[in-house]
Enzyme design. Structure first.
Site: not given
Length: 397
Positions: A62-63, A66, A68, A195, A242
């Protein structure tokens, strides 16, 4: 990695397009039924060892946006790391790396669609071809989808509910396929982003409905694939899906530490960077929420942290020698178990937000539930199709 909503039907012409070409055009009603196609497979890059040189090799999922992306930028600019940006959209990854000024020769972008177990396996094969005999030093599992407004579940290519499939199952397979290689590296580390929403001993996880709850993992027992919608076997609830996936992420870290740290020397950790209230993770929220939420987190709860600082925090877990301790859940500026306290500069302090020092946080009883964690691990191994040959040797039961 960000999420988009799924339709009830997709036209055949849409299905024939690659997910890469679609990714820049998708709206909230246009997610293709298949995420990863045969023609999406990359030709393996080779001779990566010459590019990597003496730097440490780090993979970040996920780079392309955001947390990442900001972590990738921070590590690349130190000059000590060669970054593999593992992204759903390779062209987007290349573009944002240039926009953010990542030094030439400090990174490469490789295709990874966590919503496809085949893509995960292809990525691992391509990574090994690229780096050759050079072992992987660090793996950062950051990518996530959050689909709180969906009335019905979307599905991965393998039939998992999207949030659990991408956030947990995709990363679970990725980590396990790379352990044997990583144990050959010097000071190897795996960090899976957690999280507070999956930690019921915090404001965000305990007082904000719905709470994460895996139950007895009935959904996993049933195979975790369509028509199974939730880990506990109950009907779909997007926000809870989630949170449940984040519980699985943090449980996975605990189980990796318990099963593999002593035999491999790999440091396994999780972290919470603070509430990145302006991240694309909240793109599906209503406009009034996206405008008000950052203000609320910054000036009321004290949990707000900007994307750049959050990225620096994630990079710290990899780069800071004090973080070379396995089985830890890292946080900053208070535990987020209360709202922030007033300080002379007018900004709340102590709720996990901006500023402060890194410390070892406490996981909730649910995350530390060993029988459930063991069961989650065993059922996840089965769900993603890991064979005994693929599992890292030396595992504790």
């Amino acid at each position: 990695m960000t999420a988009v909503n799924a339709p009830s039907q997709v036209s055949p012409s849409t299905q024939q397009q690659s997910s890469t070409s679609l990714s820049g055009m998708l709206t909230q009603t246009e997610l293709p039924e298949k995420l990863y196609f045969e023609k999406d497979r990359e030709v393996p890059k080779v001779l990566g060892g010459l590019k990597i040189g003496l730097r440490k090799l780090v993979v970040i999922t996920g780079a392309s946006s955001g947390l990442g992306l900001n972590c990738a930028v921070t590590l690349a600019k130190t000059g000590k790391y060669f970054v593999v940006m593992a992204c759903r959209d390779v062209e987007k990854g290349k573009a944002v790396a240039k926009e953010r000024g990542m030094p030439d020769g400090s990174y490469t972008v490789m295709k990874l669609e966590l919503g496809s177990l085949q893509s995960v396996r292809d990525f691992v094969a391509n990574l090994k071809a690229f780096k050759s005999a050079r072992p992987l030093n660090h793996l950062i599992c950051n990518a996530a989808v959050y689909r709180p407004t969906d009335p019905e579940p979307a599905w991965t290519d393998d039939g998992f509910e999207m949030s659990m499939g991408v956030n947990h199952f995709g990363h679970f397979l990725l980590v396990n396929l790379l352990l044997d290689d990583m144990k050959k590296a010097k000071d190897p580390q795996v960090c899976i982003v957690g999280s507070i929403t999956g930690n019921t001993n915090t404001i965000g996880g305990g007082l904000v409905y719905p709470q994460a709850n895996l139950g007895n993992l009935k959904g996993f027992e049933q195979g975790a694939t369509k028509p199974v919608e939730m880990a506990d076997g109950k009907p779909f609830f997007g926000a809870k899906a989630y949170k449940d996936s984040k519980v699985c992420n943090m449980m996975t870290v605990s189980e990796l530490h318990r099963r593999y740290h002593d035999s491999t020397g790999i440091v396994f950790s999780s972290m919470y960077p603070g509430c990145i209230a302006e991240t694309q993770l909240f793109r599906e929220k209503r406009p009034w929420f996206r405008k008000a939420f950052p203000w609320f987190m910054k000036y009321v709860t004290g949990g707000y942290v900007g994307e750049e600082e959050a990225g620096e925090r994630l990079a710290q877990v990899i780069d800071d020698p004090q973080c070379n301790k396995s089985g830890v859940y890292w946080s900053w500026n208070g535990s987020a178990q209360t709202v922030g306290r007033w300080s002379p500069d007018g900004k709340p302090r102590g709720a996990g937000g901006s500023g402060g020092e890194i410390f070892e946080n406490t996981q909730s009883d649910a995350v530390r539930d060993l029988p459930t964690a063991k069961k989650m691990w065993d059922l996840s191994v089965k769900a993603v199709g890991l064979s005994e040959k693929e599992m890292c040797k030396g595992m504790k039961e």
